[in-house]
Design a protein around this motif. Structure first.
Motif, PDB file in Angstrom:
ATOM      1  N   ILE A   1     -11.486 -14.257   9.922  1.00 10.12           N
ATOM      2  CA  ILE A   1     -11.551 -12.854   9.476  1.00 10.12           C
ATOM      3  C   ILE A   1     -11.603 -12.802   7.943  1.00 10.12           C
ATOM      4  N   GLU A   2     -12.495 -11.951   7.421  1.00 12.76           N
ATOM      5  CA  GLU A   2     -12.588 -11.721   5.974  1.00 12.76           C
ATOM      6  C   GLU A   2     -11.660 -10.563   5.631  1.00 12.76           C
ATOM      7  N   ILE A   3     -10.832 -10.715   4.610  1.00 13.19           N
ATOM      8  CA  ILE A   3      -9.853  -9.674   4.282  1.00 13.19           C
ATOM      9  C   ILE A   3     -10.103  -9.168   2.863  1.00 13.19           C
ATOM     10  N   PHE A   4     -10.330  -7.855   2.740  1.00 12.98           N
ATOM     11  CA  PHE A   4     -10.551  -7.256   1.428  1.00 12.98           C
ATOM     12  C   PHE A   4      -9.523  -6.149   1.186  1.00 12.98           C
ATOM     13  N   PRO A   5      -8.585  -6.342   0.280  1.00 11.17           N
ATOM     14  CA  PRO A   5      -7.692  -5.247  -0.117  1.00 11.17           C
ATOM     15  C   PRO A   5      -8.466  -4.299  -1.034  1.00 11.17           C
ATOM     16  N   VAL A   6      -8.494  -3.020  -0.687  1.00 11.48           N
ATOM     17  CA  VAL A   6      -9.333  -2.062  -1.429  1.00 11.48           C
ATOM     18  C   VAL A   6      -8.615  -0.717  -1.591  1.00 11.48           C
ATOM     19  N   SER A   7      -9.116   0.066  -2.521  1.00 10.58           N
ATOM     20  CA  SER A   7      -8.775   1.485  -2.578  1.00 10.58           C
ATOM     21  C   SER A   7     -10.070   2.275  -2.637  1.00 10.58           C
ATOM     22  N   ALA A   8     -10.373   2.973  -1.571  1.00  5.25           N
ATOM     23  CA  ALA A   8     -11.583   3.805  -1.561  1.00  5.25           C
ATOM     24  C   ALA A   8     -11.431   4.961  -2.539  1.00  5.25           C
ATOM     25  N   LYS A   9     -10.193   5.239  -2.912  1.00  4.54           N
ATOM     26  CA  LYS A   9      -9.928   6.364  -3.833  1.00  4.54           C
ATOM     27  C   LYS A   9     -10.205   5.954  -5.284  1.00  4.54           C
ATOM     28  N   THR A  10      -9.651   4.806  -5.714  1.00  9.90           N
ATOM     29  CA  THR A  10      -9.816   4.387  -7.114  1.00  9.90           C
ATOM     30  C   THR A  10     -10.991   3.427  -7.287  1.00  9.90           C
TER      31      THR A  10
ATOM     32  N   LEU B   1       0.289   1.146  -3.487  1.00 10.06           N
ATOM     33  CA  LEU B   1       1.163   0.049  -3.909  1.00 10.06           C
ATOM     34  C   LEU B   1       1.294   0.061  -5.435  1.00 10.06           C
ATOM     35  N   ALA B   2       0.149   0.211  -6.099  1.00 10.16           N
ATOM     36  CA  ALA B   2       0.151   0.204  -7.566  1.00 10.16           C
ATOM     37  C   ALA B   2       0.993   1.353  -8.113  1.00 10.16           C
ATOM     38  N   ALA B   3       0.965   2.489  -7.413  1.00  8.62           N
ATOM     39  CA  ALA B   3       1.715   3.660  -7.879  1.00  8.62           C
ATOM     40  C   ALA B   3       3.221   3.477  -7.693  1.00  8.62           C
ATOM     41  N   GLY B   4       3.615   2.397  -7.030  1.00  5.87           N
ATOM     42  CA  GLY B   4       5.043   2.143  -6.819  1.00  5.87           C
ATOM     43  C   GLY B   4       5.651   3.034  -5.756  1.00  5.87           C
ATOM     44  N   ALA B   5       4.792   3.800  -5.066  1.00  3.34           N
ATOM     45  CA  ALA B   5       5.311   4.714  -4.038  1.00  3.34           C
ATOM     46  C   ALA B   5       5.682   3.942  -2.775  1.00  3.34           C
ATOM     47  N   LEU B   6       5.017   2.813  -2.560  1.00  7.48           N
ATOM     48  CA  LEU B   6       5.279   1.992  -1.374  1.00  7.48           C
ATOM     49  C   LEU B   6       5.684   0.615  -1.851  1.00  7.48           C
ATOM     50  N   ILE B   7       6.942   0.271  -1.658  1.00 10.89           N
ATOM     51  CA  ILE B   7       7.368  -1.028  -2.159  1.00 10.89           C
ATOM     52  C   ILE B   7       7.671  -1.996  -1.018  1.00 10.89           C
ATOM     53  N   ASP B   8       7.541  -1.503   0.219  1.00 14.12           N
ATOM     54  CA  ASP B   8       7.932  -2.342   1.350  1.00 14.12           C
ATOM     55  C   ASP B   8       6.743  -2.797   2.182  1.00 14.12           C
ATOM     56  N   PHE B   9       5.568  -2.929   1.553  1.00  9.67           N
ATOM     57  CA  PHE B   9       4.377  -3.434   2.242  1.00  9.67           C
ATOM     58  C   PHE B   9       4.064  -4.823   1.712  1.00  9.67           C
ATOM     59  N   ASP B  10       4.070  -5.824   2.602  1.00  2.00           N
ATOM     60  CA  ASP B  10       3.860  -7.216   2.206  1.00  2.00           C
ATOM     61  C   ASP B  10       2.441  -7.633   2.603  1.00  2.00           C
ATOM     62  N   LEU B  11       1.528  -7.608   1.624  1.00  6.52           N
ATOM     63  CA  LEU B  11       0.122  -7.935   1.883  1.00  6.52           C
ATOM     64  C   LEU B  11      -0.026  -9.353   2.429  1.00  6.52           C
ATOM     65  N   GLU B  12       0.803 -10.272   1.946  1.00  7.51           N
ATOM     66  CA  GLU B  12       0.702 -11.657   2.421  1.00  7.51           C
ATOM     67  C   GLU B  12       1.055 -11.758   3.903  1.00  7.51           C
ATOM     68  N   ARG B  13       2.019 -10.943   4.344  1.00  6.81           N
ATOM     69  CA  ARG B  13       2.359 -10.948   5.773  1.00  6.81           C
ATOM     70  C   ARG B  13       1.155 -10.492   6.612  1.00  6.81           C
ATOM     71  N   VAL B  14       0.473  -9.442   6.133  1.00  9.22           N
ATOM     72  CA  VAL B  14      -0.720  -8.944   6.845  1.00  9.22           C
ATOM     73  C   VAL B  14      -1.774 -10.036   6.924  1.00  9.22           C
ATOM     74  N   LYS B  15      -2.033 -10.706   5.801  1.00 14.46           N
ATOM     75  CA  LYS B  15      -3.058 -11.765   5.783  1.00 14.46           C
ATOM     76  C   LYS B  15      -2.680 -12.898   6.740  1.00 14.46           C
ATOM     77  N   THR B  16      -1.428 -13.330   6.678  1.00 12.63           N
ATOM     78  CA  THR B  16      -0.981 -14.444   7.520  1.00 12.63           C
ATOM     79  C   THR B  16      -1.085 -14.078   8.996  1.00 12.63           C
ATOM     80  N   ASP B  17      -0.592 -12.874   9.340  1.00  8.75           N
ATOM     81  CA  ASP B  17      -0.618 -12.469  10.754  1.00  8.75           C
ATOM     82  C   ASP B  17      -2.052 -12.285  11.248  1.00  8.75           C
ATOM     83  N   ALA B  18      -2.912 -11.682  10.420  1.00  6.99           N
ATOM     84  CA  ALA B  18      -4.306 -11.460  10.834  1.00  6.99           C
ATOM     85  C   ALA B  18      -5.026 -12.797  11.016  1.00  6.99           C
TER      86      ALA B  18
END
Lengths: 220, 220
Positions: free
Chosen positions: A193-202, A169-186
């Motif tokens: 449910i505990e929700i942690f947005p992460v990057s195992a890479k960075t 998301l940060a790289a701007g490669a994916l602009i059509d992912f709505d994190l809030e939608r994921v949180k609301t639906d989950a």
């Protein structure tokens, strides 16, 4: 009818082993989490980074479930953590009986948390209890923000949702992912449910996940 | 033993319907492809772009398989192509009987190619024939280049491998995906598999895939 009966028998046999696993883990005072996701969401990379970053803080062992190959177990062992490979030879989920055998092979006395990395499959593993303390579902942002709505069972049953690969998301490669939608639906499926947005890479966001894990140890 | 026997019975019932579907499609002179992948590899986006780009050239209908929701069928219908939704309510793959019912509801006489978009699952759908002319496996580059090695069955059985989301490689967001490894591993499993690297988002590589589809029509 035959299908239903046999299905029930299989589930009961599985639950018997799940109970054994749960008792074994409780007896040794260990925490155990069952990690479930689609193929390629980054479960192994998450585990490798978690084990490395928490070296000296939490002693972690891994049970690796794969249909073929021990690629993932090799990656875990490169961190010096013990990893037991289960190859399911086509089966789409781990069974509690398989995990029971693997638990005998782990050096439990030297461990605090055991992660079970299930077969890459967002559907079937959610139906089989393994005796774990909780399920952890991993969703890569590359999979899209409609996944809790489309595959509700695992989101309804998990203690934690790790939303991985947020670097995309940060790289701007994916602009059509709505994190809030994921949180609301989950959270509609699972209020606690505990929700942690992460990057195992960075490494972004991983501290909050590590704090949650440390909190789990404090509760044992 | 009971488990094996009943499993076999289910497979035979499925194969009976698969044969019926195959005969129905042949009778009408239609081509049918069964699209299989992990959740979030981009099957629906691929279909939406394919239908739109080939409007006027190939008449396409879709059978949509999902565990819950008709989100995907709605996306297909927005292109004006007919789409029949099958909601499996938890089941991890489509059955030939479900597809048989859906085929009755499609306006077959007005169509040339029917795509079946299977439930998002790289494992289970590969074991169930639906009466299709061929399977098409979709792998997103975000899932990693080790997937043919780790989930061999579907790569061994597919006519086509669409390696999707290659725009993520071009954006430099993913530098650790080796397309040559995917090609080598897939061809080790399946010498005749056709491999098309594509981006359903940007359109890159889609022409080769469309040419393959047109070639399938010529062969009917």
């Amino acid at each position: 009818m035959a299908k239903v009966n046999v299905g029930k028998k299989i589930l009961n046999a599985n639950d018997t082993y799940a109970l054994k696993n749960s008792e074994l883990l409780a007896h040794h005072g260990k925490r155990c989490f069952n990690m479930i996701s689609s193929p390629g969401s980054g479960k192994t990379t998450l585990l490798v980074r978690t084990i490395s970053d928490l070296a000296g803080a939490i002693k972690i062992g891994v049970i690796e479930g794969d249909i073929q190959t021990d690629i993932d177990a090799q990656r875990i062992r490169a961190t010096n953590a013990p990893a037991i490979q289960i190859i399911t030879e086509g089966a789409c989920h781990l069974s509690a009986a398989q995990v029971h055998q693997a638990l005998q092979k782990l050096p439990l006395d030297n461990l605090e948390i055991i992660f079970i990395e299930n077969v890459g499959n967002l559907v079937c593993p959610s139906a089989f209890e393994l005796g774990e303390d909780g399920k952890i579902v991993v969703l890569s942002v590359a999979e899209g923000d409609d996944k809790p709505a489309k595959y509700p069972a695992i989101f309804a049953k998990s203690k934690v949702l790790l939303v991985n690969k947020i670097d995309l998301l940060a790289a701007g490669a994916l602009i059509d992912f709505d994190l809030e939608r994921v949180k609301t639906d989950a959270r509609r499926l699972n209020k606690s449910i505990e929700i942690f947005p992460v990057s195992a890479k960075t490494g972004e966001g991983m501290i909050a996940w590590y704090d949650w894990l440390k909190g789990q140890l404090a509760r044992k």
